[in-house]
Design an enzyme around this catalytic site. Structure first.
Site, PDB file in Angstrom:
ATOM      1  N   HIS A  52       0.827  -1.205   0.000  1.00 30.73           N
ATOM      2  CA  HIS A  52       0.000   0.000   0.000  1.00 30.73           C
ATOM      3  C   HIS A  52       0.862   1.256   0.000  1.00 30.73           C
ATOM      4  CE1 HIS A  52      -4.164  -1.382   0.353  1.00 30.73           C
ATOM      5  NE2 HIS A  52      -3.765  -2.316   1.196  1.00 30.73           N
ATOM      6  N   ASP A  92      -7.392  -2.321  -1.906  1.00 30.08           N
ATOM      7  CA  ASP A  92      -8.422  -3.088  -1.215  1.00 30.08           C
ATOM      8  C   ASP A  92      -9.734  -2.807  -1.938  1.00 30.08           C
ATOM      9  OD1 ASP A  92      -6.511  -3.865   0.612  1.00 30.08           O
ATOM     10  OD2 ASP A  92      -7.111  -2.414   2.130  1.00 30.08           O
ATOM     11  N   GLU A  97      -6.136 -12.162   2.924  1.00 30.16           N
ATOM     12  CA  GLU A  97      -7.108 -11.066   2.777  1.00 30.16           C
ATOM     13  C   GLU A  97      -7.721 -11.139   1.381  1.00 30.16           C
ATOM     14  OE1 GLU A  97      -4.852  -7.509   3.413  1.00 30.16           O
ATOM     15  OE2 GLU A  97      -4.511  -7.918   5.529  1.00 30.16           O
ATOM     16  N   HIS A 105      -7.430  -7.874  -0.819  1.00 29.73           N
ATOM     17  CA  HIS A 105      -6.140  -7.204  -1.057  1.00 29.73           C
ATOM     18  C   HIS A 105      -5.469  -7.742  -2.311  1.00 29.73           C
ATOM     19  CE1 HIS A 105      -2.224  -5.380   0.301  1.00 29.73           C
ATOM     20  NE2 HIS A 105      -1.775  -6.335  -0.504  1.00 29.73           N
TER      21      HIS A 105
END
Length: 211
Positions: free
Chosen positions: A115, A122, A183, A186
């Site tokens: 990120h 996301d 995740e 992600h």
């Protein structure tokens, strides 16, 4: 993300700019991560182009919903430290190394965080009316609270949620992005984890400050 193999991947920064995905108008942007300077809505240009390609390949009536992209290194560090503190409090017998490893399942260490390179996003899926689809858990559910259902390949979700995850994964994978398997939401391109996963000789994007 705490695997030394990820940190060992070299970065050959290509210098690609961060773009504000809201200015284009083709990708729906959620408001749950809004910040003062709009950092959350930035992505490297190459990542954004791949998201648009993925959205075009979705079945009719479905759209991607962008929630968060770029995250300043200082914010990433805060998230990582806060989650580590939660784990330490819940497991006082854990060593610092174990806490760091466990925290990295859910929050990337600041020095390698996709990120903070503008390389990760996301996101989720919506229908034509903008209603989020059932994908098994809320976005950002952690492994402890979701009993592991946040893991992309989790088997404790409904058939409907699994089908939606498969649709999301198919579109994003075809566009060149990779998923971090703890995740489902992600996805990234051009970062160190992407390079390790795809066999690329180096990452294209490294952590950077917004400016």
């Amino acid at each position: 993300m705490s695997d030394p193999k990820v940190a060992a991947v070299p970065v050959r920064e290509c210098g690609e700019r961060l773009v504000d995905v809201r200015r284009d108008g083709r990708l729906p942007v959620d408001a749950r991560k809004v910040d003062g300077d709009g950092a959350f809505a930035r992505l490297r240009e190459g990542v954004f182009e791949r998201l648009l390609k993925a959205q075009e390949s979705l079945p009719e009536g479905l759209r991607l919903l962008f929630v968060e992209g770029y995250r300043p290194p200082s914010l990433q560090r805060r998230y990582f430290e806060e989650y580590g503190a939660e784990l330490s409090a819940a497991h006082p017998d854990w060593s610092a190394e174990l806490v760091r490893s466990a925290a990295s399942r859910y929050v990337s260490p600041p020095e390698i965080a996709p990120h903070s390179a503008g390389a990760a996003v996301d996101l989720t899926l919506t229908d034509a009316d903008g209603q989020e689809l059932d994908i098994g858990t809320a976005m950002n559910a952690n492994p402890e609270d979701s009993a592991g259902a946040c893991y992309t390949a989790a088997d404790n979700i409904s058939d409907t949620a699994r089908a939606h995850r498969d649709v999301l994964a198919s579109a994003l994978t075809a566009a060149g992005l990779v998923n971090y398997p703890t995740e489902w939401w992600h996805w990234s391109y051009g970062d160190r984890y992407w390079a390790l996963t795809t066999g690329a000789p180096a990452a294209l994007y490294g952590p950077r400050e917004l400016g």
